[in-house]
Each structure stands twice: as C-alpha cells, then as structure tokens.
Scaffold this active site. Sequence first.
Site, PDB file in Angstrom:
ATOM      1  N   ASN A 141       6.028   0.672   8.291  1.00  0.00           N
ATOM      2  CA  ASN A 141       6.453  -0.703   8.595  1.00  0.00           C
ATOM      3  C   ASN A 141       7.964  -0.885   8.772  1.00  0.00           C
ATOM      4  OD1 ASN A 141       6.863  -0.342   5.837  1.00  0.00           O
ATOM      5  ND2 ASN A 141       6.479  -2.479   5.366  1.00  0.00           N
ATOM      6  N   CYS A 199       6.882  -5.128   2.561  1.00  0.00           N
ATOM      7  CA  CYS A 199       6.611  -5.081   1.111  1.00  0.00           C
ATOM      8  C   CYS A 199       7.173  -6.307   0.418  1.00  0.00           C
ATOM      9  CB  CYS A 199       7.206  -3.811   0.517  1.00  0.00           C
ATOM     10  SG  CYS A 199       8.978  -3.639   0.782  1.00  0.00           S
ATOM     11  N   GLY A 231       3.672  -1.586  -3.221  1.00  0.00           N
ATOM     12  CA  GLY A 231       3.472  -2.888  -2.597  1.00  0.00           C
ATOM     13  C   GLY A 231       3.955  -4.055  -3.450  1.00  0.00           C
ATOM     14  N   GLU A 245       8.042   3.452  -4.554  1.00  0.00           N
ATOM     15  CA  GLU A 245       8.289   2.100  -4.037  1.00  0.00           C
ATOM     16  C   GLU A 245       6.977   1.618  -3.453  1.00  0.00           C
ATOM     17  OE1 GLU A 245      10.951   0.417  -4.428  1.00  0.00           O
ATOM     18  OE2 GLU A 245      12.440   1.929  -4.959  1.00  0.00           O
ATOM     19  N   GLU A 272      15.896   2.184  -5.109  1.00  0.00           N
ATOM     20  CA  GLU A 272      16.624   2.556  -3.891  1.00  0.00           C
ATOM     21  C   GLU A 272      17.824   1.614  -3.781  1.00  0.00           C
ATOM     22  OE1 GLU A 272      13.546   2.735  -0.770  1.00  0.00           O
ATOM     23  OE2 GLU A 272      13.414   4.871  -1.244  1.00  0.00           O
ATOM     24  N   ALA A 330      -2.923   2.654  -3.215  1.00  0.00           N
ATOM     25  CA  ALA A 330      -3.863   3.787  -3.260  1.00  0.00           C
ATOM     26  C   ALA A 330      -3.130   5.105  -3.035  1.00  0.00           C
ATOM     27  CB  ALA A 330      -4.954   3.585  -2.202  1.00  0.00           C
ATOM     28  N   GLY A 362       1.617   2.106  -0.122  1.00  0.00           N
ATOM     29  CA  GLY A 362       0.701   1.215  -0.817  1.00  0.00           C
ATOM     30  C   GLY A 362       0.196   1.785  -2.131  1.00  0.00           C
TER      31      GLY A 362
HETATM   32  P1  NAD Z   1       0.248   3.875   2.951  1.00  0.00           P
HETATM   33  O1  NAD Z   1       0.311   3.896   1.482  1.00  0.00           O
HETATM   34  O2  NAD Z   1      -1.077   3.800   3.616  1.00  0.00           O
HETATM   35  O3  NAD Z   1       0.970   5.181   3.561  1.00  0.00           O
HETATM   36  C1  NAD Z   1       2.270   5.547   3.185  1.00  0.00           C
HETATM   37  C2  NAD Z   1       2.458   7.026   3.438  1.00  0.00           C
HETATM   38  O4  NAD Z   1       1.646   7.782   2.545  1.00  0.00           O
HETATM   39  C3  NAD Z   1       2.073   7.486   4.840  1.00  0.00           C
HETATM   40  O5  NAD Z   1       2.975   8.475   5.255  1.00  0.00           O
HETATM   41  C4  NAD Z   1       0.680   8.044   4.633  1.00  0.00           C
HETATM   42  O6  NAD Z   1       0.307   8.985   5.624  1.00  0.00           O
HETATM   43  C5  NAD Z   1       0.842   8.709   3.284  1.00  0.00           C
HETATM   44  N1  NAD Z   1      -0.392   8.872   2.499  1.00  0.00           N
HETATM   45  C6  NAD Z   1      -1.451   8.017   2.453  1.00  0.00           C
HETATM   46  N2  NAD Z   1      -2.352   8.475   1.563  1.00  0.00           N
HETATM   47  C7  NAD Z   1      -1.859   9.614   1.038  1.00  0.00           C
HETATM   48  C8  NAD Z   1      -2.329  10.543   0.072  1.00  0.00           C
HETATM   49  N3  NAD Z   1      -3.502  10.379  -0.549  1.00  0.00           N
HETATM   50  N4  NAD Z   1      -1.578  11.613  -0.220  1.00  0.00           N
HETATM   51  C9  NAD Z   1      -0.381  11.810   0.389  1.00  0.00           C
HETATM   52  N5  NAD Z   1       0.124  10.970   1.328  1.00  0.00           N
HETATM   53  C10 NAD Z   1      -0.608   9.876   1.643  1.00  0.00           C
HETATM   54  O7  NAD Z   1       1.175   2.669   3.379  1.00  0.00           O
HETATM   55  P2  NAD Z   1       1.472   2.009   4.789  1.00  0.00           P
HETATM   56  O8  NAD Z   1       0.253   1.307   5.306  1.00  0.00           O
HETATM   57  O9  NAD Z   1       2.162   2.951   5.691  1.00  0.00           O
HETATM   58  O10 NAD Z   1       2.536   0.901   4.284  1.00  0.00           O
HETATM   59  C11 NAD Z   1       2.109  -0.268   3.689  1.00  0.00           C
HETATM   60  C12 NAD Z   1       2.336  -0.314   2.186  1.00  0.00           C
HETATM   61  O11 NAD Z   1       3.629   0.142   1.841  1.00  0.00           O
HETATM   62  C13 NAD Z   1       2.258  -1.742   1.671  1.00  0.00           C
HETATM   63  O12 NAD Z   1       1.541  -1.771   0.455  1.00  0.00           O
HETATM   64  C14 NAD Z   1       3.718  -2.101   1.432  1.00  0.00           C
HETATM   65  O13 NAD Z   1       3.920  -3.142   0.509  1.00  0.00           O
HETATM   66  C15 NAD Z   1       4.259  -0.811   0.972  1.00  0.00           C
HETATM   67  N6  NAD Z   1       5.712  -0.765   1.137  1.00  0.00           N
HETATM   68  C16 NAD Z   1       6.519  -0.771   0.028  1.00  0.00           C
HETATM   69  C17 NAD Z   1       7.922  -0.785   0.184  1.00  0.00           C
HETATM   70  C18 NAD Z   1       8.847  -0.790  -0.998  1.00  0.00           C
HETATM   71  O14 NAD Z   1      10.041  -0.572  -0.810  1.00  0.00           O
HETATM   72  N7  NAD Z   1       8.398  -1.021  -2.206  1.00  0.00           N
HETATM   73  C19 NAD Z   1       8.454  -0.798   1.471  1.00  0.00           C
HETATM   74  C20 NAD Z   1       7.601  -0.796   2.570  1.00  0.00           C
HETATM   75  C21 NAD Z   1       6.233  -0.764   2.388  1.00  0.00           C
END
Ligand code: NAD
Length: 467
Positions: free
Chosen positions: A131, A256, A223, A221, A431, A202, A200
């Site tokens: 995102n 996020c 959600g 970091e 961060e 999961a 996220g």
């Molecule tokens: P996501 O958790 O689906 O994926 C994030 C990354 O993890 C991707 O590179 C994905 O390929 C990888 N991944 C997914 N499952 C994995 C696993 N089991 N093992 C290893 N790697 C894995 O998230 P997304 O859809 O790309 O982003 C959305 C989420 O990120 C939202 O919940 C949002 O709030 C959060 N987010 C948090 C911040 C923050 O700074 N706290 C910033 C941006 C987004």
Amino acid sequence: MIAKENPARITELVGSVPVAGASGVDAAVRRAEAARRDWAAGPLAARIAALRDGAAAIAPRLDELAVLLARESGKPLADCRGEIGFALAYLRWVCEHAPGVLAVSDVADGSGRLVTRRRPYGVVACVTPWNAPVILAMTKLAPALAAGNTAVVKPSPLAPLTVSEIAAALPHVEIVHGGAETGQALVTHPLVRKVAFTGGDAAGRAIGAAAGSMLTPSVMELGGNDPALLLPDFALTPEDYERLVMATFATSGQVCMAAKRLYVPRRRAAEFAAAYVAAAERILLVGDPLTAGVSMGPVISAQAADRIRELVGQDGTAVPLGRATGDLGAGYFVTPALVTGLPDSAALVTAEQFGPAVPLLEYDTEEEALARANASELGLAASVWSADEERAFAVAGRLEAGFVFVNTHNRTGMSPRAPFGGVKRSGYGREYGEEGLLEYVQTTVAHAPAAFRPGGSGMAAGAYPEL
Ligand code: NAD
C-alpha cells in the site's frame, strides 16, 4: 512469474517479476551476508555518501517512477510522487542524523571506562506490503544500511515493480519476489539476523512465529483501526474537513493509519455529517490514478473490493461520497461511503476495513468516547480534534495508540523525527526518529571498572561493586 495488472484498468499488464524459490532466497541472503562485514567495517561517512548517491540517482526519475507506482498500485499520481519524495526525504534525514545516533560513546570517569558501540545485526530481511511500498521499504532500508547492515527485501506481489527500481539504486540491497512461501524462506534463513515486517495481522503472526522459531529478533508494523475523536468543542474549517476526509480516503482507505472510526458528539453529529459530505464533494474525485484531479483510485484487487462491499452492506446507512470520472467499470473501484447508524459491534467498527468506508459513531460524553475508542485490540494511530490544543494533548495521552495526531490524521501528521509504531496488537518496535535507527543496531559495550584501572582501589575477588 508474477504478472502485475493495473487495478484501474485490469486488462492492462504493468510488468512482471520472477518468483524466488528457496534457492533464490538462499542465494540472495548469501550475497548480502558476503557483503556485510566490509560494509559495516567501513566508515559511517562512506555509507552515508553511498546512500546519498542512491537518493541522487532516484530523484531525477521521480516522474517516471511515480507513473509506474500509480499504474501498479492504483494510487493517484500526485500521491505516488508524494510517496517517493517522502521516502527520499526520509533517506536524507537518516543520512543527517545517523552520525549522532550511531556515534560510539567513550566515557572515562570515576566509575571506570565504558565504551558503547552500536553494532549492526548483519543481514536484515524486510517483508513489506503493497500500500505504500516505497516508503515502507525505505523506513527499513535507510536506517538498516546506514547502521552497516545489508538487506534482502521481499515486497508484496501486489506492488513489486517500483520498489525494485528503488532497491536497485541503493547499496547492498537484494530483492526477492513472491508471496508467503518466499517470505517464509527469507525470514527463516539462518543467516538472517533481523526481520523487519510491515503488513497485516495474519502475516504478522506467521512471520513473528517463524522469526521466533529462529530466535531472530523482529520489528512488527501491523494493522490499525484508528479512531478519530472529535471533542465536543471541535471547530473545523472547510479545509480541516477536507483533511479529515482524505485521512480516511487517501489510497482508497488502504492505509494502516487511516482514520477508520469517526467519534462525534451526538448533539453535533448532523452538523458534522453535512460538513463532511460537503467536503468530500469538493475533494474526493474517484477515477483513474493518471487522470488529473483524481484523488481516489481503485482498491488493489477484486478480492479487496468484494470484502469492502460486504462489510459496508451488512448494517447501517451508507452515504455515498465524492464525485467520479471516467470508466469505473474498467477497474476495482468501490464507491466511498460514510456509514451511519452502526452499533459498536458492527464489523465495520470492530475490524480494520482497509477500504473506502468509514463509520460515524455518535457519543454522549468524552469519557464514553475514549472508552469506545480504546475498545480495540489494535492501537496503531488515532487523532484528537479540538479547538483547545491543551485539551487535545491531554486526551491524546489517554488514547491507547502508538501515535496520536492532533487536529490532523494520517500522512499530513507524519514527521521523520517522530517514532511511529503500534501498541497492543498493532505491533512492536518503531520506525522513524531515533528509535527507528536504533531498531537496526545492538548495543555492545567494553567496560573497565575504575577499581582495576591503573591506580584503582581494587575489589575483593567475587564481590559485587559497591554503588
Ligand atoms: P499482508 O500482511 O497481506 O502482506 C504483507 C507482506 O507479507 C507481503 O509481502 C506478503 O507477501 C507477505 N506475507 C504474507 N503472508 C506471509 C507469510 N505467511 N509469511 C511470510 N510473508 C508473508 O499485507 P498487505 O495486504 O500487503 O498490507 C495491508 C496490511 O498492512 C494492513 O493490515 C495494514 O494496516 C498493514 N500496514 C501496516 C503499516 C504500519 O506501519 N503499521 C503500514 C502499512 C500497512
């Protein structure tokens, strides 16, 4: 191969990247490992010079890279320019502040001599979401590299292209592509010494568990379900309302730290809703991210669109917001909405919606509003809006969130000097700011107690020091 479509025009292929299997991940980590000692042993000034060269190589490509980012992520072009520009600004901030934060401390006094060093971990694995792919890679790479680590990045398969270009311009950054399997191979690699994750819940749990199984430390970091708390005395100008609207709907709500729950005093709810809808009419133009004036594009995937529509359709009254332009049937567009009449138990209130819909929740007393705002497992960010800054800061101190914005919310409230990260299940580690740099070093010491230095008083063998 991952083929990346344009979420605004789903028949258009933007680019593709190869998937790294376990052997590809292993090779990338080994390259990073081979480079890390020399990189860390060199002077900090040389690392900073190399990072500044990286920034200088990226900066002239801002327009080209912004178009690529807009096409792969669906974010409006101006936002993409802003994102890459902010990532470069943060890289320069790190270059400026790293010497102070990472300096060796050498103190000799009545207690003895204590040398404290900031030692890099080695190879850092960065797993990042789609995102804000450039910023969220840079918040890891800039401090990690400045501190003397090398890095392997695994970006999201939903936006892998622009970040690949950015990574290629920086020293000692490897990139591997793929989904969860590639991510797991990376974070469980025995030569990885630190895991930096943004994403996220999961994936965060899966990665935290995998890193934990290797005793590899991690920064998480995750959600958020950010409340925006409008105190009874709120006094918003039309521009403030526009800022609050964009705090939710920038990147189609897929941020996020977006404002995800609006708490408004009941007696002013009608006034608020009318001004909010009017502001959205002025500021929110939904359409193709490359069309001038568009401020909200599509969501990232068909799955995301279905999930958000289902959340909005469950309960309450959805008021459609903003204006639209162009062929919205061509991509994953979702009508932005303000949703009223929801109970606190509604899924749109309790879950991170990560999409263009926001609930308006009415409250009677400030205490009640605080309790309801804090009644979440998540605690990433929040905001307080008040005509009285003192009062807003006092309430901010009572919100269970890692970052509370005062009279703004989301990206307009960010600062490279302000540490960002969650409390509760929104993650751990930080961060930005000094903490964001210290995340990528371990403190090591060399210590000679005064008692045993030349002319010292000595101490009985086996004794504890007297303090
Ligand atoms: P996501 O958790 O689906 O994926 C994030 C990354 O993890 C991707 O590179 C994905 O390929 C990888 N991944 C997914 N499952 C994995 C696993 N089991 N093992 C290893 N790697 C894995 O998230 P997304 O859809 O790309 O982003 C959305 C989420 O990120 C939202 O919940 C949002 O709030 C959060 N987010 C948090 C911040 C923050 O700074 N706290 C910033 C941006 C987004």
